[in-house]
Design a protein around this motif. Structure first.
Motif, short mmCIF file in Angstrom:
data_model
loop_
_atom_site.label_atom_id
_atom_site.label_comp_id
_atom_site.label_asym_id
_atom_site.label_seq_id
_atom_site.Cartn_x
_atom_site.Cartn_y
_atom_site.Cartn_z
N LEU A 1 24.50 75.62 56.97
CA LEU A 1 24.43 77.02 56.57
C LEU A 1 25.62 77.40 55.67
O LEU A 1 25.46 78.15 54.70
N ARG A 2 26.77 76.88 55.96
CA ARG A 2 27.94 77.17 55.13
C ARG A 2 27.80 76.60 53.73
O ARG A 2 28.28 77.17 52.76
N ARG A 3 27.11 75.43 53.61
CA ARG A 3 26.92 74.82 52.29
C ARG A 3 25.94 75.64 51.45
O ARG A 3 25.94 75.52 50.23
N LEU A 4 25.11 76.45 52.07
CA LEU A 4 24.15 77.26 51.34
C LEU A 4 24.79 78.40 50.53
O LEU A 4 24.20 78.93 49.63
N GLU B 1 26.25 70.69 63.01
CA GLU B 1 25.58 70.27 61.78
C GLU B 1 24.79 71.43 61.17
O GLU B 1 24.79 71.61 59.94
N VAL B 2 24.15 72.23 61.97
CA VAL B 2 23.42 73.41 61.47
C VAL B 2 24.39 74.39 60.85
O VAL B 2 24.16 74.93 59.75
#
Length: 125
Positions: free
Chosen positions: A121-124, A116-117
């Protein structure tokens, strides 16, 4: 006839039989619970090693008066890690050292939480 240490800058080099002698002929530790990350500490109160103890065993117990990992101990002793593992295992078995394992599995983060982390981070981007 020349030998080791005869030339300028040459240092005495131990022979190939030396590791065998240090471990009293054994190539495997008596326990498989000691890894390179295992922390070693001298027993409290420190016991007096037998007269038959090698200088490496004496040095290992002395340096473990403070917490030290197996791999650090091997580096300080200038010995292969596998050899230091045999020595440490013997000293743990005889009560001169205590071995502390690393982080228990129950304390490690859950793989789902890590995923989930990573996704967050990838969505950022």
């Amino acid at each position: 006839m020349s030998g080791p240490g005869d030339g300028p800058g040459d240092e005495y080099a131990d022979g190939a039989v030396r590791p065998y002698v240090i471990t009293k002929g054994r190539s495997r530790p008596s326990r498989n619970t000691i890894g390179v990350e295992t922390l070693l500490v001298a027993a409290v109160p420190p016991g007096s090693l037998p007269i038959s103890a090698t200088r490496e065993e004496l040095a290992l117990v002395r340096m473990c008066e403070r917490l030290l990992s197996l791999v650090e101990a091997a580096a300080h002793l200038q010995l292969p890690v596998s050899l230091a593992k045999v020595l440490a295992s013997d000293l743990v078995d005889s009560g001169y050292l205590a071995a502390r394992s690393g982080v228990p599995q129950a304390v490690l983060p859950d793989s789902q939480l890590l995923q989930e982390v990573l996704d967050g981070l990838r969505r950022l981007r």
